[in-house]
Enzyme design. Structure first.
Site, mmCIF file in Angstrom:
data_model
loop_
_atom_site.group_PDB
_atom_site.id
_atom_site.type_symbol
_atom_site.label_atom_id
_atom_site.label_comp_id
_atom_site.label_asym_id
_atom_site.label_seq_id
_atom_site.Cartn_x
_atom_site.Cartn_y
_atom_site.Cartn_z
ATOM 1 N N GLY A 49 59.149 43.425 31.367
ATOM 2 C CA GLY A 49 58.356 43.156 32.561
ATOM 3 C C GLY A 49 58.746 41.841 33.200
ATOM 4 N N GLY A 74 56.986 40.719 36.149
ATOM 5 C CA GLY A 74 55.933 40.290 37.073
ATOM 6 C C GLY A 74 55.638 38.823 36.803
ATOM 7 N N HIS A 129 37.805 47.890 43.408
ATOM 8 C CA HIS A 129 37.768 46.848 44.440
ATOM 9 C C HIS A 129 37.016 47.363 45.661
ATOM 10 C CE1 HIS A 129 39.036 43.826 47.258
ATOM 11 N NE2 HIS A 129 39.655 43.165 46.307
ATOM 12 N N SER A 179 42.398 42.513 51.760
ATOM 13 C CA SER A 179 42.035 41.364 50.925
ATOM 14 C C SER A 179 40.543 41.076 50.961
ATOM 15 C CB SER A 179 42.782 40.118 51.377
ATOM 16 O OG SER A 179 42.227 39.003 50.743
ATOM 17 N N ARG A 208 32.784 41.842 42.806
ATOM 18 C CA ARG A 208 33.368 43.119 43.191
ATOM 19 C C ARG A 208 32.591 44.333 42.679
ATOM 20 N NH1 ARG A 208 39.717 41.543 42.220
ATOM 21 N NH2 ARG A 208 39.822 40.292 44.114
ATOM 22 N N LEU A 214 46.326 36.425 38.904
ATOM 23 C CA LEU A 214 47.556 35.650 39.073
ATOM 24 C C LEU A 214 47.497 34.441 38.150
ATOM 25 C CD1 LEU A 214 47.898 35.785 42.978
ATOM 26 C CD2 LEU A 214 48.833 37.346 41.273
HETATM 27 C C1 LIG Z 1 47.004 45.162 46.059
HETATM 28 C C2 LIG Z 1 46.673 44.136 45.010
HETATM 29 C C3 LIG Z 1 46.308 42.849 45.365
HETATM 30 C C4 LIG Z 1 46.012 41.894 44.406
HETATM 31 N N1 LIG Z 1 45.635 40.642 44.795
HETATM 32 C C5 LIG Z 1 45.370 39.703 43.866
HETATM 33 C C6 LIG Z 1 45.007 38.374 44.257
HETATM 34 O O1 LIG Z 1 44.922 38.046 45.438
HETATM 35 N N2 LIG Z 1 44.783 37.465 43.282
HETATM 36 C C7 LIG Z 1 44.881 37.773 41.962
HETATM 37 O O2 LIG Z 1 44.686 36.890 41.140
HETATM 38 N N3 LIG Z 1 45.230 39.015 41.566
HETATM 39 C C8 LIG Z 1 45.467 39.995 42.481
HETATM 40 N N4 LIG Z 1 45.809 41.261 42.073
HETATM 41 C C9 LIG Z 1 46.043 41.537 40.649
HETATM 42 C C10 LIG Z 1 47.398 40.987 40.220
HETATM 43 O O3 LIG Z 1 48.338 41.162 41.250
HETATM 44 C C11 LIG Z 1 47.960 41.667 38.978
HETATM 45 O O4 LIG Z 1 46.974 41.777 38.014
HETATM 46 C C12 LIG Z 1 49.090 40.833 38.381
HETATM 47 O O5 LIG Z 1 50.036 40.531 39.359
HETATM 48 C C13 LIG Z 1 49.749 41.533 37.222
HETATM 49 O O6 LIG Z 1 50.891 40.799 36.831
HETATM 50 P P1 LIG Z 1 51.677 41.179 35.526
HETATM 51 O O7 LIG Z 1 52.789 40.196 35.418
HETATM 52 O O8 LIG Z 1 50.762 41.302 34.396
HETATM 53 O O9 LIG Z 1 52.258 42.645 35.798
HETATM 54 P P2 LIG Z 1 53.116 43.297 36.995
HETATM 55 O O10 LIG Z 1 53.317 42.385 38.123
HETATM 56 O O11 LIG Z 1 52.498 44.620 37.248
HETATM 57 O O12 LIG Z 1 54.541 43.505 36.371
HETATM 58 C C14 LIG Z 1 54.826 44.517 35.476
HETATM 59 C C15 LIG Z 1 56.303 44.449 35.146
HETATM 60 O O13 LIG Z 1 56.563 45.246 34.021
HETATM 61 C C16 LIG Z 1 57.662 46.083 34.256
HETATM 62 N N5 LIG Z 1 57.438 47.246 33.408
HETATM 63 C C17 LIG Z 1 56.287 47.929 33.177
HETATM 64 N N6 LIG Z 1 56.474 48.906 32.277
HETATM 65 C C18 LIG Z 1 57.774 48.846 31.916
HETATM 66 C C19 LIG Z 1 58.576 49.596 31.016
HETATM 67 N N7 LIG Z 1 58.068 50.602 30.308
HETATM 68 N N8 LIG Z 1 59.877 49.269 30.924
HETATM 69 C C20 LIG Z 1 60.416 48.249 31.650
HETATM 70 N N9 LIG Z 1 59.688 47.502 32.498
HETATM 71 C C21 LIG Z 1 58.390 47.798 32.626
HETATM 72 C C22 LIG Z 1 57.668 46.311 35.738
HETATM 73 O O14 LIG Z 1 58.959 46.658 36.164
HETATM 74 C C23 LIG Z 1 57.235 44.947 36.231
HETATM 75 O O15 LIG Z 1 58.361 44.105 36.262
HETATM 76 C C24 LIG Z 1 46.093 42.237 43.041
HETATM 77 C C25 LIG Z 1 46.452 43.518 42.672
HETATM 78 C C26 LIG Z 1 46.687 44.494 43.646
HETATM 79 C C27 LIG Z 1 46.919 45.898 43.219
#
Ligand SMILES: Cc1cc2nc3c(=O)[nH]c(=O)nc-3n(C[C@H](O)[C@H](O)[C@H](O)COP(=O)(O)OP(=O)(O)OC[C@H]3O[C@@H](n4cnc5c(N)ncnc54)[C@H](O)[C@@H]3O)c2cc1C
Ligand code: FES
Lengths: 262, 639
Positions: free
Chosen positions: B42, B44, B268, B286, B332, B443
């Site tokens: 991942g 993200g 949401h 948002s 929410r 985030l």
């Molecule tokens: C529309 C929207 C708006 C949002 N706005 C906000 C906000 O304003 N403020 C806030 O705090 N939060 C917000 N959130 C929530 C927040 O964006 C997410 O919870 C957070 O970004 C998740 O980050 P992460 O690094 O955990 O995962 P992600 O960003 O989902 O990354 C997952 C990663 O894992 C990889 N991956 C997954 N499974 C596999 C696999 N089996 N093999 C290889 N790679 C894999 C993907 O390719 C990706 O790179 C929002 C969410 C949404 C849906």
């Protein structure tokens, strides 16, 4: 007020189909693209066509998409010869079928560029962009070494201009639009986001040279057609290319020991 | 068998716990770090920040993503902002207040120690991001701007226009690419993890599939970090990116990792309502819009007049009416449930009567259209592009949608799962948000985990492995796992049924939304428990995946949807067992007289961590009791 309209349209789709590792050709879909709601997004229209293809036992059209909100940069295809289609400042996933009329013929093709080889149907390999970032598209900031965030005020104008550049989603439309397949708009946007900020000054000139050189390794040269700006779903300005060129020239001349005294 | 769950939460005064714990953790000396191989799945916010940090420190890191480039991770879509207890506005914020708000917002279902640490680290994240060049919004004097967000009574949210997630992700991605350049991080794109490899109870690697060639291979390491995001797409329609899925954590669960609080889902309140049955995903508007927009529906369910012709006296501003002090800014879960209630009463608006108004006319009157454009311009444009309606003139229509999953793999205070060597970061773990997450806190959590926590806790684990090599990939455990992945792929390709993967996914989503969505009850959950296995069986008999293993998007979807079926069932089980309402989990049987969530602290103040016991067997529940020493659990009140 629209919302959900009852009328549907029939379109004729001509789509580039190319199996992995094989030769491609345009294929026409008429039956599959009938009864399309104008409220559907372009990708939802493709979803519907794909469901119908699967029902007929044909493999669905491969295309990239993920956020469907115009921010991840995954989607991107030539629609009637225009990157992301007819609506200005709009990525393919945000384009809606209300932009089309009943009976329209729509030609859908992948990005065409030497640096973006087609992997399948509408999917291309854009990893050359990552190579440009890897070459120097960052500010060296090891975790834990940062001073308090408000220690260095950043003029609002500089922050805003940096944000304008940083809005790039790396979709590749600029490259696809350019007759030379140049990646100047992408590179300039990435570069100026960092070069415009006080934090970015220490590495400004080495960053410029490194990114421009990496860019030239993969992409064509810029002859100022300006098609990139027209195609950009984030409407990033070609002015950034001028800034990049200026920084590049300065970097060539610069006595590096004086770099901190701009 | 898994014994007592040890959360490894430190003791002592809460403000010293993390500092003392860091001192107690073992270190790995700089010259020894390159001897360790670490796998991160991942890219993200959680994965990219962890890769950048661990690479910088000198570990050998391999990082995997199924995207074509790390920067496409779903984090890119976050709009609103990121919280930090900087108190730059001197409006009474503090680490303790952010901690308090998060515990309370989570409805007392998270660990105090974890949440306090999160609040503590929040301030460092902003410093780090600014140093990387994240172009946060600034005031005219050049200092950072803040806004209040999602029900907070202080201004602690930092933002970069409506693209905060994008900018934070680019910051982390760029730091990671710097390490790729330096050779400490090796990047594998378009590569999907399809299994976790465990030897003698310890995580030792992963099996991946190259999505372009279809080839299945193994990678081994001293430790595996899953940073693979949330599982909201089990509902089919959600605000998550289309590719987001649960496969990585679900595969790890099947290899022994406990799954905690799977039923805690966040709905949401401000999304664009679905327009027809072809809807492929839902778009979030948002939450910041609730700062200036007023939510209402007509008093009379049969009122068909356009909104501007409905006089004030015939509008029901139901949040302002029920919650005079928080009004439209209630958390929410509360906002969503109330919107559902009025729509269920038949008072919904729009052609399908499936939304409520979010009206900016009083704000426009108060501060002018220009100010509104400056604050929300790009959101208004996006709304217009999708609905063909102009929100400066006609109120927006919104409805709740699945957005975030608080549940995830169980981890201890060190972010390690019950499987030694397997760490879980970001939305993929269950750790900090209890039963409901506050806006702008995901985030913050992803980056706290990746930048500021994992490097300490991982070092402590690795220190004990100094001098050992990773299990070689020719070990039979790898061959077995590869075979099992290969078999699943081959089986999916050979079914050659009649229905597409999307068909099954949509059907599953409907069951989940109807019975395990915003409001749940025993009868509905039991119904879901019988429907899901039946549908799953049909899937394995009748799914149609055409083509071969090389670059095949239907196949990719099929492997993911197969896992959603099993996860969906576990979510329902968890929702059924939790005989209380808390945060996003609302059991209709358990509500106060005025319809608020009624917790049962006596019986349910615990983390529910489920153990996989094999296909077709009932999972086993493990309980981690929650203790509250600093914030006394109370009935949440936003009146
Ligand atoms: C529309 C929207 C708006 C949002 N706005 C906000 C906000 O304003 N403020 C806030 O705090 N939060 C917000 N959130 C929530 C927040 O964006 C997410 O919870 C957070 O970004 C998740 O980050 P992460 O690094 O955990 O995962 P992600 O960003 O989902 O990354 C997952 C990663 O894992 C990889 N991956 C997954 N499974 C596999 C696999 N089996 N093999 C290889 N790679 C894999 C993907 O390719 C990706 O790179 C929002 C969410 C949404 C849906
Ligand atoms: S799908 Fe993300 S930008 Fe279009």
């Amino acid at each position: 007020m629209s919302g959900a309209s009852n009328e549907t349209i029939d379109v004729v789709l001509h789509v580039w189909r190319q199996p992995p590792g094989g030769e491609g050709r345009m294929v026409t879909y008429t039956e599959e693209a009938k009864g399309i709601s104008p409220d559907m997004s372009f990708l939802e229209m493709l979803d519907v066509v794909n469901e119908r293809l699967i029902a007929k036992g044909e493999e669905p059209i491969a295309f990239e998409h993920d956020c469907r909100e115009g921010i991840c940069g995954s989607c991107g295809m030539m629609i009637n010869g225009q990157p992301h289609g007819p609506q200005k400042g709009t990525a393919t996933c945000q384009l809606h079928m209300r932009e089309f009329r009943d009976g329209d013929e729509i030609y859908v093709e992948p990005w065409r560029a030497r640096a973006f080889p087609v992997l399948r149907d509408l999917i291309v390999d854009r990893s050359a962009f990552d190579r440009i970032i890897e070459a120097g598209g960052y500010i060296t900031a090891p975790t834990g070494s940062a001073p308090d965030a408000n220690l260095i005020p950043v003029p609002k104008e500089a922050a805003d201009a940096a944000m304008d550049a940083a809005a790039c989603i790396a979709c590749g439309a600029c490259v696809a639009a350019c007759p030379n397949n140049a990646a100047h708009l992408f590179t300039a946007a990435k570069l100026q986001h960092l070069n415009l900020l006080p934090q970015g000054q220490a590495e400004r000139y080495q960053r410029t040279v490194a990114m421009v050189e990496a860019m030239e390794e993969y992409f064509g040269s810029c002859t100022m057609h300006g098609e990139c700006q027209e195609a950009c779903p984030k409407e990033i300005s070609v002015d950034f290319i001028a800034y990049m060129n200026r920084d590049f020239v300065k970097a060539q001349l610069k006595n590096r020991k004086l770099a901190g005294q701009t | 068998m898994i014994g007592e769950l040890n959360s490894k939460v430190p003791s002592g005064p809460i403000e010293d716990r993390w500092t003392n714990h860091k001192f107690d953790l073992r270190l790995v000396a700089p010259n020894n770090r390159r001897k360790f191989q670490v796998i991160i799945v991942g890219t993200g916010l959680a994965g990219a920040s962890a890769a950048a940090t661990l690479g910088e420190q000198g570990y050998n890191v391999k990082v995997f993503t199924y995207h074509d480039t790390p920067r496409r991770a779903h984090s890119i879509a976050a709009q609103g902002g990121i919280n930090a207890a900087k108190n730059y506005k001197s409006d009474g914020d503090s680490v303790f207040r952010l901690f308090y708000d998060t515990i309370k917002g989570g409805d007392f279902r998270s660990r105090e120690s974890n949440v306090y640490r999160l609040a503590e680290e929040s301030v460092n994240i902003i410093d780090q991001a600014v140093a990387q060049g994240v172009p946060f919004a600034r005031e005219y004097g050049g200092l950072l701007d803040n806004r209040s967000f999602g029900g907070a009574q202080v201004s602690r949210t930092f933002y970069a226009r409506g693209q905060t997630g994008q900018q934070l992700l680019l910051g982390a991605y760029q730091q990671m690419m710097r390490q790729v350049r330096q050779g400490t991080v090796k990047l594998y794109t378009r590569t999907e993890m399809l299994d976790l490899v465990v030897k003698d109870g310890v995580a030792c690697g992963i099996v991946v599939r190259d999505l372009v060639t279809g080839q299945v291979t193994s990678h081994s390491a001293h430790a595996v970090l899953l940073c693979t995001g949330g599982y909201g797409n089990v509902f089919y329609l959600s605000t998550n990116a289309k590719y987001s899925n649960a496969t990585a954590i679900w595969r790890a669960h099947r290899r022994g990792a406990l799954f905690a609080n799977p039923c805690f889902t966040q709905i949401h309140p401000t999304c664009i309502p679905a327009s027809d049955e072809f809807q492929s995903k839902l778009t979030l508007m948002s939450e910041s819009l609730r700062n200036d927009g007023r939510i209402w529906v007509p008093v009379d369910p049969d009122d068909t007049r356009p909104p501007d012709q409905i006089p004030e006296s015939e509008r029901d501003y139901f949040l302002e009416r029920k919650y005079p002090s928080f009004g439209n800014l209630v958390p929410r879960d509360v906002a969503s449930r109330n919107a559902k209630a009025v729509v269920d009463q038949g008072r919904g608006v729009g052609p399908l009567k499936n939304g409520v108004y979010l009206d900016f006319s009083s704000a426009i009157e108060r501060i002018g259209v220009e100010k509104i454009r400056e604050r929300y311009g790009n959101l208004f444009d996006m709304y217009e592009r999708i609905t063909d309606e102009n929100p400066y003139e006609v109120p927006m229509r919104i409805y709740p949608a699945v957005h975030y999953t608080m549940g995830g793999l169980w981890v201890d205070y060190n972010l390690m799962s019950n499987v030694p060597g397997l760490f879980v970061l970001g939305e993929a773990n269950f750790s900090d948000h209890g039963a409901n997450r506050l806006g702008a806190s995901a985030l913050m959590q992803g980056l706290a985990d990746g930048y500021f926590i994992i490097s300490y806790t991982l070092a402590d684990y690795l220190a004990g492995l100094l001098g050992t090599d990773p299990v070689p990939t020719d070990d039979p455990v790898f061959a077995d796992a590869e075979r099992s992945v290969g078999d699943t792929v081959a089986r999916l390709l050979s079914i050659k049924g009649t229905r597409s993967v999307d068909h099954f996914h949509r059907e599953l989503g409907k069951i989940m939304w109807d019975h395990c969505g915003m409001a749940r009850n025993k009868a509905g959950l039991e119904k879901a428990l019988s429907e899901i296995p039946a549908l799953r069986e049909e899937f394995w008999k009748d799914v149609r995946v055409l083509g071969g293993a090389a670059l095949n998007q239907s196949l990719e979807k099929a492997t993911r949807v197969a896992d959603f079926f099993e996860l969906g069932e576990l979510m329902v089980r968890d929702a059924l067992h939790r005989e209380e309402s808390c945060g996003g989990h609302f059991r209709e049987e358990h509500q106060t007289e005025d319809g608020e969530a009624l917790r049962d602290d006596e019986n349910f103040a615990y983390v529910a961590a489920w153990e996989w016991t094999g296909k077709g067997n009932e999972p086993v529940l493990h309980r981690e009791p929650l203790k509250f020493e600093y914030v006394t659990p109370t009935q949440r009140s936003y009146k």
